[in-house]
Scaffold this active site. Structure first.
Site, PDB file in Angstrom:
ATOM      1  N   TYR A  76       0.817  -1.224   0.000  1.00 42.31           N
ATOM      2  CA  TYR A  76       0.000   0.000   0.000  1.00 42.31           C
ATOM      3  C   TYR A  76       0.845   1.266   0.000  1.00 42.31           C
ATOM      4  O   TYR A  76       0.307   2.366  -0.106  1.00 42.31           O
ATOM      5  CB  TYR A  76      -0.949   0.004   1.204  1.00 42.31           C
ATOM      6  CG  TYR A  76      -2.081  -0.948   1.007  1.00 42.31           C
ATOM      7  CD1 TYR A  76      -1.837  -2.310   1.001  1.00 42.31           C
ATOM      8  CD2 TYR A  76      -3.375  -0.507   0.787  1.00 42.31           C
ATOM      9  CE1 TYR A  76      -2.855  -3.203   0.791  1.00 42.31           C
ATOM     10  CE2 TYR A  76      -4.400  -1.396   0.582  1.00 42.31           C
ATOM     11  CZ  TYR A  76      -4.135  -2.748   0.585  1.00 42.31           C
ATOM     12  OH  TYR A  76      -5.154  -3.636   0.371  1.00 42.31           O
ATOM     13  N   LYS A  98       2.240 -14.404   5.491  1.00 39.23           N
ATOM     14  CA  LYS A  98       2.509 -15.309   4.382  1.00 39.23           C
ATOM     15  C   LYS A  98       4.029 -15.497   4.316  1.00 39.23           C
ATOM     16  O   LYS A  98       4.658 -15.369   3.260  1.00 39.23           O
ATOM     17  CB  LYS A  98       1.931 -14.660   3.107  1.00 39.23           C
ATOM     18  CG  LYS A  98       1.790 -15.559   1.924  1.00 39.23           C
ATOM     19  CD  LYS A  98       0.711 -16.622   2.063  1.00 39.23           C
ATOM     20  CE  LYS A  98       0.872 -17.606   0.925  1.00 39.23           C
ATOM     21  NZ  LYS A  98       0.392 -18.933   1.198  1.00 39.23           N
ATOM     22  N   ASP A 113      -3.446 -18.045   4.195  1.00 38.64           N
ATOM     23  CA  ASP A 113      -4.432 -18.875   3.498  1.00 38.64           C
ATOM     24  C   ASP A 113      -5.088 -19.861   4.478  1.00 38.64           C
ATOM     25  O   ASP A 113      -6.305 -20.031   4.493  1.00 38.64           O
ATOM     26  CB  ASP A 113      -3.825 -19.599   2.296  1.00 38.64           C
ATOM     27  CG  ASP A 113      -2.450 -20.176   2.569  1.00 38.64           C
ATOM     28  OD1 ASP A 113      -1.782 -19.695   3.498  1.00 38.64           O
ATOM     29  OD2 ASP A 113      -2.033 -21.111   1.868  1.00 38.64           O
ATOM     30  N   ASP A 119      -6.555  -6.333   4.730  1.00 43.08           N
ATOM     31  CA  ASP A 119      -7.633  -5.850   3.869  1.00 43.08           C
ATOM     32  C   ASP A 119      -8.584  -6.997   3.538  1.00 43.08           C
ATOM     33  O   ASP A 119      -9.805  -6.900   3.725  1.00 43.08           O
ATOM     34  CB  ASP A 119      -6.995  -5.275   2.588  1.00 43.08           C
ATOM     35  CG  ASP A 119      -7.942  -4.353   1.843  1.00 43.08           C
ATOM     36  OD1 ASP A 119      -9.095  -4.208   2.272  1.00 43.08           O
ATOM     37  OD2 ASP A 119      -7.520  -3.779   0.832  1.00 43.08           O
TER      38      ASP A 119
END
Ligand code: NAD
Length: 421
Positions: free
Chosen positions: A150, A220, A286, A310
């Site tokens: 971002y 992640k 995930d 987000d």
């Protein structure tokens, strides 16, 4: 007499009994939902404190209304008010199309360095939900708000900047991963130790203060080792270094389990087994999205980076009733600056129809009252929203998904909450 909220030298917010708080009504459905919400806030504060506390609302301009009146989307006077009064609350704003400001919300977050995007996700009984047992969802998401992709460091393929960066990566750093170098766009993902630590510290402090069972670092890191993986490692290190006696990290737990020689089945048992400390654990993003559906009761406070945050915020909001009822806040716990806001957009098709759900702004106001320490007023509103939904007296979004409900306008829904305070 009205006065300002300030940050004390002890790092705690100083809230006078009659604080001035700036508000932005917002564009599209903003004015409808703000008008219903502010009546709820005032009524709850009156009921809780009988006139000994009251908010002096100060209207400031942003978005379309500001542009029409002043020629600017985010007038300097508004930004100054947000800086000066520390706390503010806003409805949704239209993102200007074309050049100029990318997004008014992003501008606010950057200018005030609001590094936490805080999203509580709690189920109100009776709310239509796609979940089998939505009451098991009760989480608070701490999303890092200033870094990650971002930051906007992106270069379009074919531009001199993209070529220069690509050449540098290939020639200097010997990167061999580009399959189609001639047509590759590039983005940079900055994640710092300082930025990660201040976010994770806020999440752990929140868990301790509110006696919550765990903080899960969602990342992640299996793929992005030095950004997302580092975020996780910095988080564990910080937890042990700064909160040693109050937390219990997953690694410590694994060791104890082996020593004890018994597997403890559920979260509650783990907590009693370790004496009420906050468990610090992690989950790969995930897998977390899967677990949040299968075993939401295992998760409480979530600390995560910007992009994961987000996705996770909206996915979890959907589990408990969707964006019409999802509150949010952007906070800098160090300076005290905080902007409370509906998480949905301006829904322009429904502007001035007095039909949309004001719960998102109302519950953002609850977050603001909690942040101010006005817990009694906050609890009154939370309970009244719960009762209003349980009674099936709701706006169109819920009405369409409920059996035998009563359809209310935005303003009537506000009236009903006030009656139920
Ligand atoms: P949106 O959230 O405005 O609307 C999508 C749909 O969600 C609506 O059509 C409506 O069906 C539903 N919805 C939204 N709010 C609701 C409410 N309170 N009650 C019931 N249903 C509700 O998203 P969009 O259409 O993608 O965006 C419209 C504008 O809002 C754009 O200009 C966008 O940039 C802006 N936006 C602003 C913010 C913000 O200010 N925080 C956030 C998102 C989008």
């Amino acid at each position: 007499m009205a006065s300002k909220i300030t940050m004390g030298t002890d790092g705690k917010l100083q809230v006078p009994d009659f604080p001035t708080i700036p508000f932005i009504e917002g564009d599209g459905i903003g004015p409808d939902i703000w008008k219903a919400s502010v009546r709820v806030f005032d009524a709850a504060i009156q009921k809780a404190y009988g006139g000994s506390k009251k908010i002096e609302w100060m209207k400031v301009l942003a978005g379309e209304e500001a542009f029409n009146k002043t020629g600017e989307w985010m007038p300097e006077a508004t930004m100054n008010a947000f800086k000066e009064y520390l706390l503010s609350i806003k409805g949704p704003l239209t993102t200007p199309v074309g050049g100029g400001i990318r997004s008014l919300n992003v501008a606010l977050r950057q200018e005030l360095d609001l590094y936490v995007c805080l999203r509580p996700v709690k189920y109100f009984e009776g709310t239509p939900s796609p979940m089998w047992q939505p009451e098991k969802v009760n989480m608070v998401i701490f999303r890092e708000n200033t870094e990650d992709i971002y930051a906007g460091i992106e270069f379009m393929t074919g531009t001199p900047e993209a070529k220069k960066l690509l050449n540098f990566l290939v020639d200097e750093l010997k990167v061999k991963a580009f399959r189609f170098p001639e047509t590759t766009s590039l983005g940079v993902k900055p994640v710092s130790k300082d930025g990660s630590e201040r976010l994770i510290r806020s999440a752990i402090e929140h868990a301790i203060e509110h006696k919550l069972p765990s903080v899960t670092i969602v990342h992640k890191g299996n793929i992005m080792k030095y950004t997302e993986g580092a975020f996780k490692n910095w988080g564990y290190e910080l937890a042990e270094r700064e909160f040693g006696g109050q937390v219990y990290t997953w690694q410590q737990w694994e060791k104890t389990k082996k020593q004890d020689g018994e597997a403890v089945a559920n979260e509650e048992m783990k907590i009693s087994a370790i004496g009420g400390k906050v468990i610090i654990k992690d989950a790969i993003a995930d897998n977390f999205l899967q677990q949040a559906l299968l075993a939401p009761q295992d998760y409480s406070v979530i600390a995560t980076l910007n992009l994961n945050g987000d996705y996770i915020s909206d996915a979890l909001a959907a589990q408990v009733g969707g964006i019409g009822i999802a509150p949010g806040a952007n906070i800098n716990y160090l300076t005290g600056h905080a902007v409370f806001e509906a998480t949905h957009g301006t829904a322009p098709r429904f502007a001035n129809t007095n039909t949309m759900n004001p719960s998102s702004v109302i519950l953002s106001g609850v977050m603001m009252l909690e942040y101010m320490g006005w817990r009694d007023a906050a609890d009154l509103i939370t309970n009244a929203v719960g009762k209003t939904i349980r009674n099936k007296t709701v706006t169109i979004d819920f009405y369409n998904l409920m059996k035998e409900a009563t359809l209310l306008k935005t303003s009537e829904f506000g009236d009903e909450i006030i009656r139920n305070l």
